[in-house]
Write an enzyme that holds these catalytic residues in place. Sequence first.
Site, mmCIF file in Angstrom:
data_model
loop_
_atom_site.group_PDB
_atom_site.id
_atom_site.type_symbol
_atom_site.label_atom_id
_atom_site.label_comp_id
_atom_site.label_asym_id
_atom_site.label_seq_id
_atom_site.Cartn_x
_atom_site.Cartn_y
_atom_site.Cartn_z
ATOM 1 N N GLY A 11 0.826 -1.203 0.000
ATOM 2 C CA GLY A 11 0.000 0.000 0.000
ATOM 3 C C GLY A 11 0.859 1.251 0.000
ATOM 4 O O GLY A 11 1.864 1.321 0.699
ATOM 5 N N ARG A 72 1.137 -5.458 -5.818
ATOM 6 C CA ARG A 72 1.362 -6.685 -5.054
ATOM 7 C C ARG A 72 1.658 -7.795 -6.063
ATOM 8 O O ARG A 72 1.055 -7.857 -7.122
ATOM 9 C CB ARG A 72 0.137 -7.021 -4.203
ATOM 10 N N ASP A 103 5.104 -4.702 6.258
ATOM 11 C CA ASP A 103 5.635 -6.001 6.646
ATOM 12 C C ASP A 103 5.743 -6.972 5.484
ATOM 13 O O ASP A 103 6.706 -7.741 5.383
ATOM 14 C CB ASP A 103 4.820 -6.599 7.793
ATOM 15 N N THR A 125 4.174 2.777 5.690
ATOM 16 C CA THR A 125 2.806 2.274 5.821
ATOM 17 C C THR A 125 2.039 3.193 6.763
ATOM 18 O O THR A 125 2.546 3.548 7.829
ATOM 19 C CB THR A 125 2.769 0.831 6.356
ATOM 20 N N ASP A 127 -0.422 2.517 8.611
ATOM 21 C CA ASP A 127 -0.976 1.848 9.794
ATOM 22 C C ASP A 127 -0.108 1.963 11.036
ATOM 23 O O ASP A 127 -0.590 1.727 12.146
ATOM 24 C CB ASP A 127 -1.202 0.362 9.494
ATOM 25 N N ASP A 129 2.092 -0.087 12.037
ATOM 26 C CA ASP A 129 1.935 -1.398 12.660
ATOM 27 C C ASP A 129 3.222 -2.213 12.747
ATOM 28 O O ASP A 129 3.178 -3.419 12.973
ATOM 29 C CB ASP A 129 0.874 -2.213 11.909
ATOM 30 N N ARG A 171 -6.397 -2.794 10.547
ATOM 31 C CA ARG A 171 -6.998 -4.116 10.707
ATOM 32 C C ARG A 171 -6.530 -4.793 11.998
ATOM 33 O O ARG A 171 -7.303 -5.424 12.694
ATOM 34 C CB ARG A 171 -6.663 -4.977 9.486
#
Length: 319
Positions: A11, A72, A103, A125, A127, A129, A171
């Site tokens: 992303g 991707r 990741d 990213t 996120d 995360d 998520r």
Amino acid sequence: MKKIGVLTSGGDAPGMNAAIRSVVRTAIFKGLKVVGIKRGYQGLLEGDIEEMNLSSVGDIIHRGGTILRSARSKEFINEKGFQKALDVLKIFGIDGLVVIGGDGSFKGAKKLSESGISTIGIPGTIDNDLGYTDYTIGFDTAINTVVNAIGNLRDTSSSHGRANIVEVMGRHCGDIALYSGLAGGAESIIIPEIKFSMEEICKKLISGRNRGKLHSIIIVAEGVGKPYDIADEINRKTSIETRVTIMGHLQRGGTPTAQDRILASRLGSESINLLLKGEKGRAIGLKENKIVNLDIDEALKANKAIDKDMYELTKILSI
């Protein structure tokens, strides 16, 4: 080390262009040739590669998205596709590779490193995360996008006496919800890391209405559940009209904030420094405002913990 490649994968995140710019200009400054690999690992497989110069990255630091584009690649995951990627790197004479992504992108970089390719991972990213770094490129811009949306929703919600549920990305990690909820003055924040109570949320909404409050904002991370189901339950239990706004990919776009541009510039430059030192299979990040690097496998295993003190603060400030 004579030639390095740079790619963006997974992303997109605001600030990726600033990182690309930093990688390219630092490499050229230190006497290296640089090639840009378009569309991530899929572009690598297809040899979608072009040489980059100072002009290639001119006037991009303020632009969202990624000039190298992203994709991707299922083909890269299988052994045949992976071997093809190694062959392409050899054909183009690429000695080192900088991978900007999350990741999934890091897992690809790890595999390349284990096959002898000097790779450095830069966290890109929204996120936030990745547990090994305090912040990832794009996160600050994303939360500012959400905060601006909260302000707009508050205006219209006040006019109609409504509650608004705002679903944000995350998520498995609730950082976007937590940070934007605190900055935006949300009444409730629902994240996957912490169990929530609908009764507590509804009680807070009713209490606010009884003291004359004209609006309420509830931030929900996408990994928690369906926001429309939450809205229906609030409607049933409180009779407060509740609308849902899903931020979606709006969070990924827009001009990167100064913080994201600075972070991207610092990490991009450090990636070249590490490659020139002979490092490989390393992930760069930020801890207590200092640049750090560690084995990419350790970076992937690092646990991402939610800031529970910050979460408790949001509850105190939203009484």
